[in-house]
Design a protein around this motif. Structure first.
Motif, short mmCIF file in Angstrom:
data_model
loop_
_atom_site.label_atom_id
_atom_site.label_comp_id
_atom_site.label_asym_id
_atom_site.label_seq_id
_atom_site.Cartn_x
_atom_site.Cartn_y
_atom_site.Cartn_z
N LEU A 9 -98.17 -65.55 14.51
CA LEU A 9 -98.37 -64.19 13.99
C LEU A 9 -97.12 -63.34 14.13
O LEU A 9 -96.78 -62.55 13.24
CB LEU A 9 -99.56 -63.54 14.70
CG LEU A 9 -100.92 -64.19 14.41
CD1 LEU A 9 -102.00 -63.60 15.31
CD2 LEU A 9 -101.30 -64.03 12.94
N ALA A 10 -96.41 -63.50 15.25
CA ALA A 10 -95.16 -62.75 15.43
C ALA A 10 -94.13 -63.18 14.40
O ALA A 10 -93.40 -62.35 13.84
CB ALA A 10 -94.63 -62.95 16.85
N PRO A 51 -100.44 -60.17 20.58
CA PRO A 51 -100.67 -59.46 19.32
C PRO A 51 -101.68 -58.33 19.52
O PRO A 51 -102.68 -58.49 20.22
CB PRO A 51 -101.26 -60.54 18.40
CG PRO A 51 -100.91 -61.84 19.05
CD PRO A 51 -100.86 -61.57 20.52
N VAL A 52 -101.40 -57.20 18.88
CA VAL A 52 -102.29 -56.05 19.01
C VAL A 52 -102.83 -55.58 17.65
O VAL A 52 -103.67 -54.69 17.60
CB VAL A 52 -101.58 -54.87 19.71
CG1 VAL A 52 -101.19 -55.26 21.13
CG2 VAL A 52 -100.35 -54.42 18.93
N LEU A 53 -102.35 -56.19 16.57
CA LEU A 53 -102.72 -55.72 15.23
C LEU A 53 -104.12 -56.19 14.85
O LEU A 53 -104.49 -57.34 15.06
CB LEU A 53 -101.71 -56.26 14.21
CG LEU A 53 -101.99 -55.92 12.73
CD1 LEU A 53 -101.94 -54.42 12.49
CD2 LEU A 53 -101.00 -56.64 11.82
N THR A 54 -104.89 -55.26 14.27
CA THR A 54 -106.13 -55.60 13.60
C THR A 54 -105.97 -55.22 12.14
O THR A 54 -105.64 -54.07 11.82
CB THR A 54 -107.34 -54.87 14.21
OG1 THR A 54 -107.49 -55.26 15.57
CG2 THR A 54 -108.62 -55.21 13.45
N THR A 55 -106.19 -56.17 11.24
CA THR A 55 -106.00 -55.91 9.82
C THR A 55 -106.82 -56.89 9.01
O THR A 55 -107.45 -57.80 9.54
CB THR A 55 -104.50 -56.02 9.46
OG1 THR A 55 -104.28 -55.49 8.15
CG2 THR A 55 -104.00 -57.46 9.50
N LEU A 73 -108.34 -60.25 10.88
CA LEU A 73 -107.47 -60.60 12.00
C LEU A 73 -107.57 -59.50 13.04
O LEU A 73 -107.30 -58.33 12.74
CB LEU A 73 -106.02 -60.75 11.53
CG LEU A 73 -104.96 -60.99 12.61
CD1 LEU A 73 -105.14 -62.35 13.26
CD2 LEU A 73 -103.56 -60.84 12.03
N ARG A 74 -107.94 -59.88 14.27
CA ARG A 74 -108.02 -58.88 15.35
C ARG A 74 -107.32 -59.40 16.59
O ARG A 74 -107.75 -60.36 17.20
CB ARG A 74 -109.46 -58.54 15.69
CG ARG A 74 -109.53 -57.51 16.84
CD ARG A 74 -110.91 -57.18 17.30
NE ARG A 74 -110.86 -56.16 18.33
CZ ARG A 74 -111.23 -56.34 19.61
NH1 ARG A 74 -111.70 -57.52 20.02
NH2 ARG A 74 -111.13 -55.37 20.48
N ARG A 75 -106.21 -58.78 16.92
CA ARG A 75 -105.51 -59.02 18.18
C ARG A 75 -105.31 -60.52 18.47
O ARG A 75 -105.60 -61.01 19.55
CB ARG A 75 -106.25 -58.34 19.33
CG ARG A 75 -106.34 -56.83 19.17
CD ARG A 75 -107.12 -56.15 20.28
NE ARG A 75 -107.21 -54.72 20.05
CZ ARG A 75 -106.37 -53.82 20.56
NH1 ARG A 75 -105.37 -54.21 21.34
NH2 ARG A 75 -106.52 -52.52 20.30
N GLY A 76 -104.82 -61.23 17.45
CA GLY A 76 -104.48 -62.63 17.63
C GLY A 76 -105.56 -63.62 17.28
O GLY A 76 -105.35 -64.83 17.39
#
Length: 407
Positions: free
Chosen positions: A16-17, A281-285, A329-332
């Protein structure tokens, strides 16, 4: 023995990064960020289905947040990008043109992409089209419209098939798009500086594509690499392993994998942070069905435990989740999917159904994260009112609707 050991969450975090999906940029996106995101991915797959938004725009939104859609079209027109067959039809960084020129020249590769029989049968039309473009400038397929002709490959008029064939063979390029419609022009006008004398060898282009794919994936099994640029399924894994042996790729051990994973040296610092548990990872999308994270069904299943199929190509009675479901996708982690439609005229973002993966708990934090992602997506589409019709589990719909109201 591999020097680095990754558990599965660390391997997911590394992918993800590498894809730019671990966190949102801190500042508002610019046109330069759009180009940087495409260079980071290596490919941006093109698809015209626009139930929510056309996939290339949506893939960029997942990484960048709100941005001006015109920037993608502008980058193509400015020559920063070009279009060609990579994973599928894709936008590609213009500096990667040499990596695909061999495909254009290889009739064995292009044969399945267009009909040589049509080209031979309509040689006079081919000559006329090329002469017209040379004399009068770029053309659209619509310039050859005929009353009563429908859409679809098998109903394409000969001119449309010839334009696509000349594009696949590298004689024409896509100079720009207008309303997402392709504008075809001669290669020598779109890319006047190119000379086939500069063409690298096939071995060199294969090597570079493999390195680029592994870099884009963060960490990959050898057998996953070929899918990224649609390279040979048999020879590509051997090339990956050879690059690992010579040090051009770095072998790593991943929890539960019987074979090594591979990391590009550019990502060694990221891999070390992931191995130490420091890459979170902190992204939720929401993701497009054609996002690189999920387009390889086997990889998505083995790495994320997420079985995903694009059901727009499935007959309606056989669909399980919906025509155009968006992975969440939520936090990884890939925690579910939703069947959505943007009703721009009414300002409504409709969630026809939302489904959580087995074992995903409905928590206040999860609801807040997904509600925020829905608002970001809906606002970007100019559809600020969000409706949620149904869910699995059934209790989710009301709880998420309440979280959306509170967000």
């Amino acid at each position: 023995m591999p020097a680095l050991h990754l558990d599965l969450p660390a391997a997911r975090a590394l992918l993800l990064a590498a894809q730019g999906l671990d966190r949102r940029p801190r500042r508002k996106a610019t046109k330069k960020d759009v180009l940087a995101a495409i260079r980071r991915m290596g490919v941006l797959q093109i698809d015209t289905i626009s139930v929510v938004n056309r996939s290339p725009y949506f893939v960029l939104w997942s990484r960048l947040g709100a941005y001006d859609l015109k920037w993608l079209d502008a980058l193509l027109a400015e020559g920063k990008l070009f279009e060609y067959w990579a994973h599928e039809a894709c936008f590609l960084p213009i500096e990667d043109y040499p990596l695909f020129r061999h495909r254009m020249l290889d009739q064995g590769w292009t044969r399945w992409r267009y009909s040589h029989a049509v080209m031979d049968k309509h040689a006079d039309v081919v000559a006329r089209i090329l002469a017209t473009i040379r004399e009068h400038g770029p053309v659209r397929s619509a310039d050859f419209e005929r009353p009563g002709h429908g859409g679809g490959w098998w109903e394409w008029k000969p001119e449309k098939r010839i334009l696509e064939s000349l594009f696949t063979a590298g004689e024409l390029m896509i100079a720009r798009r207008t309303g997402f419609q392709r504008i075809y022009d001669l290669r020598e006008r779109v890319l006047p500086e190119w000379d086939d004398a500069s063409l690298p060898s096939t071995d060199e282009t294969n090597r570079t594509r493999v390195l680029n794919a592994v870099r884009a994936l963060g960490v990959s099994k050898a057998k996953w690499v070929g899918d990224y640029y649609r390279m040979g399924k048999k020879e590509t894994p051997s090339l990956v392993r050879a690059l690992g042996e010579e040090g051009a790729l770095l072998p790593v051990a991943v929890e539960g994998w019987k074979e090594p994973g591979y990391v590009h040296p550019d990502h060694l610092p990221l891999a070390e942070r992931a191995a130490a548990g420091a890459l979170k990872p902190v992204l939720t999308t929401l993701l497009s069905p054609f996002d690189p994270v999920v387009w390889d069904r086997t990889r998505a299943s083995e790495l994320f435990g997420f079985d995903y199929r694009i059901e727009c190509y499935t007959p309606a009675p056989k669909r399980v989740y919906g025509y155009f479901t968006l992975p969440i996708l939520r936090r990884g982690a890939l925690i579910g999917r939703l069947d959505a439609k943007a009703h721009r005229r009414d300002g409504v973002f409709e969630v026809k159904a939302i489904y959580l993966e087995p074992g995903v708990r409905i928590t206040a934090g999860m609801l807040a994260d997904v509600a925020r992602a829905l608002h970001e997506c809906a606002d970007w589409h100019g559809t600020p009112r969000i409706t949620i019709r149904r869910s699995d589990p059934p209790a989710l719909a009301a709880k998420l609707a309440a979280a959306v109201d509170d967000a």
